[in-house]
Design an enzyme around this catalytic site. Structure first.
Site, PDB file in Angstrom:
ATOM      1  N   HIS A 167       0.710  -1.110   0.082  1.00 43.61           N
ATOM      2  CA  HIS A 167      -0.045   0.061   0.035  1.00 43.61           C
ATOM      3  C   HIS A 167       0.899   1.416  -0.027  1.00 43.61           C
ATOM      4  CE1 HIS A 167      -3.998  -1.598   0.776  1.00 43.61           C
ATOM      5  NE2 HIS A 167      -3.449  -2.875   1.179  1.00 43.61           N
ATOM      6  N   ASP A 379       3.490   9.544  -0.749  1.00 45.43           N
ATOM      7  CA  ASP A 379       2.242   8.816  -0.493  1.00 45.43           C
ATOM      8  C   ASP A 379       1.962   7.713  -1.447  1.00 45.43           C
ATOM      9  OD1 ASP A 379      -0.083   8.532   0.971  1.00 45.43           O
ATOM     10  OD2 ASP A 379      -0.591  10.447   0.937  1.00 45.43           O
TER      11      ASP A 379
END
Ligand code: GDG
Length: 494
Positions: A167, A379
């Site tokens: 992720h 991110d």
């Protein structure tokens, strides 16, 4: 009819939160994109979810969890003692892997005992998987806490299909090399049948690491993915950008409650434009840079005084870690400096909330914002950017997104893409965003909404599952020693 195989989801946390604060045991479903995406997949296959319940072993809680998902799916807790949580979770996962993989300095020198705890916990998770999995089950492991779980399964003799989704970002080879155990981790990741990343950049960093640290590795293109062949293992490596549950956000955003709250929020604006940020407390999210940009904007543009304000929600996270409590103090002193410098009796430039807000409130804030600020220094994806688009059923509002967030790759058709290290650039982007006409905003927002709707979280889960299914054949052939057949297949796919 062919019955679809059972899905076993493995993630650091279970999809429920155990609350014992009122004496009784209360099990609450966890919120968030991952849970809403995977729970339906897990339920549809009458599958199982393995994870840490966030507490030490307690027989009553274990018993309560045993029946929680029945009959649709089952929960299997991995209880961890406090010391192990501190070493594996706070130490290795969040103190070393999290900063390094976000291209930042780790806060501590990697401690070998943290690494040992990380290995032990991955083994523990693998043992629970083995206890409940049948040979035909599909196992889907999630995130950086469990990079060694697949290898632990293989070592224990599992021949099930096992996939892994990463992720967070995957770093460049130079940064990855700083980890004393980088080669071990890489080889372990290649024991998974499928390794999925959020973006092309993460995938190519991973492949570059594989080439540098495992000299004998061979790469073969297979459609949009890459097959990485090393020794006896073949891994399909691909990009699967995570999505959100677009329809449910769209629907919630249109609900009467959210509409009403939106009217209240926009009514309290006094005609000023609202900038909005919502992030977990984390040094990767670029919260300080965003506030510095607002400071610069107000310093250079007196005409914007009383005309704009920033609503910044910071959700408490990892509060027991020193680096996080320090960041909180820095944010709070910067907010108070900026407010002290510019506020008037009728206007305060930053409204700062240090708390978690309800889903309805979040939707109302998305709907009220004129400019959404996503300024992450790095991110994996950033779901906030996508949720903002899904919530904007009025097709208005502008999105500013960091080029270092995975979301930028998908949303660049409509978003204003910035470099978060360039404070003047963020400030200019806010000015541009404020100057967009309603028609421009609509054009950009419609383009982004189309992308977010098409790549929703269910598509994401389906495409990963599909890759895992088609990866089965090579693994079966390999394990029976037919490596040549695998190579022939990979070449044919080119
Ligand atoms: C990791 C990766 C990747 C936030 N505040 C509130 C609230 N939220 C919800 C948002 C969103 C989620 O939390 C945050 O998701 P992000 O993607 O922004 O960030 P991470 O937690 O760092 O997640 C990230 C993600 O995994 C998925 O793969 O995108 O890159 O770091 O859903 O809505 N929800 C509510 N109140 C809040 O105050 N209800």
């Amino acid at each position: 009819m062919i019955k679809s195989p059972r899905m076993i989801v493995v993630s650091n946390r279970l999809p429920i939160t155990v609350d014992t604060s009122y004496g009784d045991i209360e099990l609450k479903p966890s919120s968030g994109g991952l849970v809403s995406a995977l729970l339906p997949v897990c339920k549809r296959s009458r599958g199982s979810w393995i994870g840490w319940p966030g507490i030490e072993f307690d027989p009553e809680i274990a018993e309560a969890l045993r029946f929680e998902g029945c009959p649709d799916y089952s929960l299997h807790p991995v209880f961890l003692p406090q010391q192990q949580v501190s070493d594996y979770y706070d130490g290795f996962s969040n103190g070393i892997i999290w900063p390094l993989f976000h291209d930042m300095e780790a806060s501590a020198v990697p401690d070998p005992s943290w690494w040992q705890a990380y290995r032990d916990v991955n083994q523990k998770f693998a043992s629970v998987v083995l206890r409940i999995a049948d040979r035909d089950d599909v196992i889907w492991v999630h995130d950086y806490h469990l990079m060694l779980c697949g290898a632990a399964l293989r070592k224990k003799g599992s021949t099930s299909r096992v996939g892994y989704f990463h992720h967070i970002p995957f770093p460049s080879a130079d940064i990855f090399q700083k980890l004393p155990w980088c080669e071990h981790i890489l080889k372990a990741l290649l024991q998974y049948d499928v390794v999925g990343f959020q973006s092309e950049r993460d995938k190519s960093n991973f492949l570059a690491c594989a080439r540098r640290f495992i000299p004998e590795v061979r790469l073969q293109r297979a459609g949009n993915c890459m097959m990485v062949i090393s020794g006896e293992s073949v891994s399909t490596v691909g990009v699967f950008p995570i999505g959100i549950d677009f329809d449910s956000i769209d629907e919630l955003s249109r609900s009467e409650k959210v509409q009403l709250r939106t009217t209240q929020v926009t009514g309290s604006h006094n005609d000023s434009k609202m900038l909005f940020g919502v992030d977990r407390l984390d040094y990767t999210k670029g919260i300080l840079e965003r506030i510095r940009a607002l400071d610069l904007l107000l310093e250079e543009n007196l005409e914007l005084h009383e005309k704009i304000r920033l609503v910044q929600v910071v959700v408490p996270s990892r509060e027991n870690v020193e680096r996080y409590s320090r960041l909180r103090s820095e944010i709070e002193s910067l907010v108070s400096r900026v407010n002290g410098k510019y506020a008037t009796a009728t206007w305060t430039p930053i409204k700062y909330l240090y708390k978690s807000i309800s889903r309805n409130e979040l939707m109302a804030l998305y709907r009220s914002a004129d400019v959404m600020l996503v300024t992450s220094l790095r991110d994996g994806m950033n779901l906030v950017a996508k949720e903002f688009c899904a919530a904007r059923v009025d097709t208005q509002g502008a999105l500013i997104v960091s080029e270092f967030a995975g979301a930028a790759a998908e949303l660049r058709t409509g978003a204003l893409v910035i470099n978060p290290y360039n404070v003047a650039g963020i400030s200019r982007a806010v000015q541009t965003a404020l100057s967009l006409s309603p028609a421009d905003q609509q054009r950009r927002m419609q383009a982004m909404r189309r992308v977010v709707q098409a790549g929703n979280v269910f598509r994401w889960a389906e495409s990963f599952e599909a890759a895992l299914h088609s990866s089965m054949q090579p693994m079966v052939m390999l394990r029976s020693g037919r490596t040549d057949a695998v190579m022939a297949r990979a070449t044919a796919a080119n």
